[in-house]
Motif scaffolding. Sequence first.
Motif, PDB file in Angstrom:
ATOM      1  N   ILE A   1       0.831  -1.207   0.000  1.00  0.00           N
ATOM      2  CA  ILE A   1       0.000   0.000   0.000  1.00  0.00           C
ATOM      3  C   ILE A   1       0.866   1.258   0.000  1.00  0.00           C
ATOM      4  CG2 ILE A   1      -1.686   1.309   1.379  1.00  0.00           C
ATOM      5  CD1 ILE A   1      -2.698  -1.620   2.253  1.00  0.00           C
ATOM      6  N   GLN A   2       1.961   1.229   0.779  1.00  0.00           N
ATOM      7  CA  GLN A   2       2.840   2.406   0.839  1.00  0.00           C
ATOM      8  C   GLN A   2       3.601   2.629  -0.465  1.00  0.00           C
ATOM      9  OE1 GLN A   2       5.064   1.724   4.471  1.00  0.00           O
ATOM     10  NE2 GLN A   2       3.668   3.022   5.653  1.00  0.00           N
ATOM     11  N   ALA A   3       3.792   1.561  -1.245  1.00  0.00           N
ATOM     12  CA  ALA A   3       4.488   1.706  -2.534  1.00  0.00           C
ATOM     13  C   ALA A   3       3.706   2.627  -3.466  1.00  0.00           C
ATOM     14  CB  ALA A   3       4.694   0.343  -3.186  1.00  0.00           C
ATOM     15  N   SER A   4       2.367   2.548  -3.421  1.00  0.00           N
ATOM     16  CA  SER A   4       1.559   3.415  -4.285  1.00  0.00           C
ATOM     17  C   SER A   4       0.978   4.623  -3.539  1.00  0.00           C
ATOM     18  CB  SER A   4       0.422   2.613  -4.939  1.00  0.00           C
ATOM     19  OG  SER A   4      -0.272   1.883  -3.956  1.00  0.00           O
ATOM     20  N   ASN A   5       1.025   4.575  -2.183  1.00  0.00           N
ATOM     21  CA  ASN A   5       0.541   5.709  -1.366  1.00  0.00           C
ATOM     22  C   ASN A   5       1.570   6.037  -0.280  1.00  0.00           C
ATOM     23  OD1 ASN A   5      -2.556   5.757  -2.239  1.00  0.00           O
ATOM     24  ND2 ASN A   5      -1.967   3.628  -1.897  1.00  0.00           N
ATOM     25  N   PRO A   6       2.732   6.599  -0.667  1.00  0.00           N
ATOM     26  CA  PRO A   6       3.813   6.814   0.308  1.00  0.00           C
ATOM     27  C   PRO A   6       3.428   7.728   1.467  1.00  0.00           C
ATOM     28  CG  PRO A   6       4.349   7.794  -1.847  1.00  0.00           C
ATOM     29  CD  PRO A   6       3.107   7.004  -2.026  1.00  0.00           C
ATOM     30  N   GLU A   7       2.364   8.520   1.291  1.00  0.00           N
ATOM     31  CA  GLU A   7       1.963   9.447   2.364  1.00  0.00           C
ATOM     32  C   GLU A   7       1.256   8.725   3.514  1.00  0.00           C
ATOM     33  OE1 GLU A   7      -1.670   8.775  -0.001  1.00  0.00           O
ATOM     34  OE2 GLU A   7       0.447   9.063  -0.504  1.00  0.00           O
ATOM     35  N   LYS A   8       0.813   7.469   3.283  1.00  0.00           N
ATOM     36  CA  LYS A   8       0.067   6.734   4.313  1.00  0.00           C
ATOM     37  C   LYS A   8       1.019   6.174   5.375  1.00  0.00           C
ATOM     38  CE  LYS A   8      -4.252   5.728   2.108  1.00  0.00           C
ATOM     39  NZ  LYS A   8      -5.264   4.784   1.713  1.00  0.00           N
ATOM     40  N   SER A   9       0.697   6.397   6.625  1.00  0.00           N
ATOM     41  CA  SER A   9       1.544   5.896   7.722  1.00  0.00           C
ATOM     42  C   SER A   9       1.201   4.445   8.033  1.00  0.00           C
ATOM     43  CB  SER A   9       1.315   6.741   8.980  1.00  0.00           C
ATOM     44  OG  SER A   9       0.007   6.519   9.465  1.00  0.00           O
ATOM     45  N   ASP A  10       2.121   3.761   8.704  1.00  0.00           N
ATOM     46  CA  ASP A  10       1.869   2.378   9.146  1.00  0.00           C
ATOM     47  C   ASP A  10       0.595   2.324   9.988  1.00  0.00           C
ATOM     48  OD1 ASP A  10       4.315   1.942   7.979  1.00  0.00           O
ATOM     49  OD2 ASP A  10       5.163   0.822   9.666  1.00  0.00           O
ATOM     50  N   ALA A  11       0.475   3.264  10.915  1.00  0.00           N
ATOM     51  CA  ALA A  11      -0.662   3.255  11.850  1.00  0.00           C
ATOM     52  C   ALA A  11      -1.987   3.395  11.102  1.00  0.00           C
ATOM     53  CB  ALA A  11      -0.501   4.380  12.863  1.00  0.00           C
ATOM     54  N   ASP A  12      -2.006   4.253  10.092  1.00  0.00           N
ATOM     55  CA  ASP A  12      -3.224   4.481   9.310  1.00  0.00           C
ATOM     56  C   ASP A  12      -3.645   3.186   8.590  1.00  0.00           C
ATOM     57  OD1 ASP A  12      -5.328   5.865   8.141  1.00  0.00           O
ATOM     58  OD2 ASP A  12      -4.143   6.318   6.338  1.00  0.00           O
ATOM     59  N   ILE A  13      -2.653   2.524   7.992  1.00  0.00           N
ATOM     60  CA  ILE A  13      -2.947   1.279   7.247  1.00  0.00           C
ATOM     61  C   ILE A  13      -3.363   0.167   8.211  1.00  0.00           C
ATOM     62  CG2 ILE A  13      -1.979  -0.499   5.729  1.00  0.00           C
ATOM     63  CD1 ILE A  13      -0.042   1.770   4.701  1.00  0.00           C
ATOM     64  N   LEU A  14      -2.602   0.007   9.296  1.00  0.00           N
ATOM     65  CA  LEU A  14      -2.877  -1.083  10.250  1.00  0.00           C
ATOM     66  C   LEU A  14      -4.281  -0.986  10.831  1.00  0.00           C
ATOM     67  CD1 LEU A  14       0.536  -1.327  12.158  1.00  0.00           C
ATOM     68  CD2 LEU A  14      -0.418  -3.015  10.599  1.00  0.00           C
ATOM     69  N   SER A  15      -4.759   0.230  11.023  1.00  0.00           N
ATOM     70  CA  SER A  15      -6.093   0.401  11.623  1.00  0.00           C
ATOM     71  C   SER A  15      -7.202  -0.065  10.680  1.00  0.00           C
ATOM     72  CB  SER A  15      -6.313   1.866  11.996  1.00  0.00           C
ATOM     73  OG  SER A  15      -6.416   2.661  10.813  1.00  0.00           O
ATOM     74  N   LYS A  16      -6.874  -0.249   9.380  1.00  0.00           N
ATOM     75  CA  LYS A  16      -7.892  -0.643   8.399  1.00  0.00           C
ATOM     76  C   LYS A  16      -7.742  -2.089   7.915  1.00  0.00           C
ATOM     77  CE  LYS A  16      -8.836   3.984   6.561  1.00  0.00           C
ATOM     78  NZ  LYS A  16      -7.949   4.763   7.429  1.00  0.00           N
ATOM     79  N   LEU A  17      -6.633  -2.746   8.294  1.00  0.00           N
ATOM     80  CA  LEU A  17      -6.406  -4.122   7.831  1.00  0.00           C
ATOM     81  C   LEU A  17      -7.400  -5.085   8.487  1.00  0.00           C
ATOM     82  CD1 LEU A  17      -2.501  -4.526   7.800  1.00  0.00           C
ATOM     83  CD2 LEU A  17      -4.008  -4.076   5.859  1.00  0.00           C
ATOM     84  N   VAL A  18      -7.910  -6.022   7.686  1.00  0.00           N
ATOM     85  CA  VAL A  18      -8.832  -7.038   8.215  1.00  0.00           C
ATOM     86  C   VAL A  18      -8.375  -8.438   7.800  1.00  0.00           C
ATOM     87  CG1 VAL A  18     -11.242  -7.766   8.450  1.00  0.00           C
ATOM     88  CG2 VAL A  18     -10.735  -5.417   7.801  1.00  0.00           C
ATOM     89  N   ALA A  19      -8.314  -9.326   8.778  1.00  0.00           N
ATOM     90  CA  ALA A  19      -8.050 -10.752   8.526  1.00  0.00           C
ATOM     91  C   ALA A  19      -9.381 -11.497   8.623  1.00  0.00           C
ATOM     92  CB  ALA A  19      -7.065 -11.282   9.554  1.00  0.00           C
ATOM     93  N   TYR A  20      -9.463 -12.641   7.956  1.00  0.00           N
ATOM     94  CA  TYR A  20     -10.699 -13.432   7.942  1.00  0.00           C
ATOM     95  C   TYR A  20     -10.393 -14.888   8.263  1.00  0.00           C
ATOM     96  CZ  TYR A  20     -12.362  -9.348   5.398  1.00  0.00           C
ATOM     97  OH  TYR A  20     -12.651  -8.060   5.046  1.00  0.00           O
ATOM     98  N   THR A  21     -11.340 -15.521   8.925  1.00  0.00           N
ATOM     99  CA  THR A  21     -11.261 -16.963   9.144  1.00  0.00           C
ATOM    100  C   THR A  21     -12.661 -17.499   9.398  1.00  0.00           C
ATOM    101  OG1 THR A  21      -9.945 -18.689  10.243  1.00  0.00           O
ATOM    102  CG2 THR A  21     -10.923 -17.018  11.683  1.00  0.00           C
ATOM    103  N   SER A  22     -12.806 -18.796   9.374  1.00  0.00           N
ATOM    104  CA  SER A  22     -14.113 -19.427   9.578  1.00  0.00           C
ATOM    105  C   SER A  22     -14.589 -19.269  11.022  1.00  0.00           C
ATOM    106  CB  SER A  22     -13.983 -20.919   9.261  1.00  0.00           C
ATOM    107  OG  SER A  22     -15.095 -21.635   9.752  1.00  0.00           O
ATOM    108  N   ASP A  23     -15.901 -19.274  11.206  1.00  0.00           N
ATOM    109  CA  ASP A  23     -16.416 -19.280  12.589  1.00  0.00           C
ATOM    110  C   ASP A  23     -16.183 -20.644  13.252  1.00  0.00           C
ATOM    111  OD1 ASP A  23     -18.337 -20.885  11.377  1.00  0.00           O
ATOM    112  OD2 ASP A  23     -20.029 -19.543  11.746  1.00  0.00           O
TER     113      ASP A  23
END
Length: 479
Positions: free
Chosen positions: A167-189
């Motif tokens: 994500i930072q490669a195409s949006n260098p202005e985005k901070s780690d914290a900004d990206i991490l707050s939006k990341l979602v992992a998925y798994t089965s219930d």
Amino acid sequence: MDTAEFRRRGKEMVDYVADYLDNVEQRPVYPDVEPGYLRSLIPAEAPLEPEKYDDIMTDVERVIMPGVTHWHSPYFYAYFPTASSYPSMLADMLCTAIGCIGFSWAASPACTELETVMLDWLGKMLNLPEDFIAGTEGQGGGVIQGTASESTLMSMLAARCKAVRRIQASNPEKSDADILSKLVAYTSDQAHSSVERAALIAGVMIKKVPADNNYGVEGAMLKRMLEQDKADGLIPFYLCATLGTTPSCAFDHITELGPICNEEQMWMHIDAAYAGSAFICPEFRPLLNGVEFADSFNFNPHKWLLVNFDCSTMWVKNRESIIGAFKMEPLYLKHENQESGLITDYRHWQIPLGRRFRSLKMWFVFRMYGLQGLQDYIRKHVDLAKEFESLVRADNRFEICAKVVMGLVCFRLKGSNELSELLLKKITKSREIHLVPCQLSARFVLRFAICARTTESRHIQHAWKHITKLTSEMLEHRH
């Protein structure tokens, strides 16, 4: 203890271990002790003067054995198996004697190189895609982790790092914290709680995908969740798919899930902790179809492949994606061969720095059983599970609650959950056999897993007789 005494005591210990395992079915499988039982049986402080070995061994029977749940008893049917074989135990002795801490190639070349080759051997037994095999030219390869929980965590951390960099490669202005707050992992219930725990440690959001009626996750359901989350400004980055869930040994539809993950640039990790061992049998290998879409794959030979704990094998398609996320190079760990393409330093693949020479266990077991012997072992356990399933189906007081694919049978008494709960309490209290429950579609279900290497048909028949006897007594008492 000098060498002469070690030789003598070592032979005695081998005899003790062999006698213990030969006669373990005569011991109550589940201990009859209260929490805190042990403290009063031994002194409050370590001894000042040396004590005699014979006294220690006497205390093993007096203090330790009364509090042991005997996982290798043929009457142990709880959880999933934990593997055990004599070749593995002998290899573990050798591992302890060599006593190297194999964090790098230089720290003990054989420790690193045998592990790489053993993971290739096992990868080929599973017919894994060539991408996962290290060989001498490959970009992928395998590593021994301590547990499947560690493998899940490592894959999630590597995926997190890869997503942030992408994500930072195409949006260098985005901070780690900004990206991490939006990341979602998925798994089965239906997935193991360790996946949720990995997300807690990784500091990312995790969402549970509802499973279908057979307790597996379908592609369409994941796709719907991804579309919604992306519309809400979130960034899907990781899926942990399960082959052989803990409650019922169900299988996620990885041939559907894989292409979705690839299209969405999500890391797909496959956790086959228990079921993975069975994929060495051609008749079970189709359940692994779709692994070609995965970034990482893991299962536990220490569950069902006769290699004693701990030995959790993990493969990655591109080892740089895992090494790149964790690489630290202090001067005291550097060595002149570390940039060689032929070797890897496994400290970059794991959470701890130190590691034992665990691949010796695989080497001994694979050579002394052969692929055919290992396949025979898996098939025997599956046959025993099918035998137990047919006993349950023949008694109309009970019902089977999930498809029996491998060595696990999920069953319950028909009627309210309370009946099956009461039956399990009676089973546990009897200490003759040991089972644990799970919940499937809001039903309280008993899990019967074939676990011990020495389990035979007579043990299954005895266990069923015991269950039906307790059931009849319980139902009579209720009437």
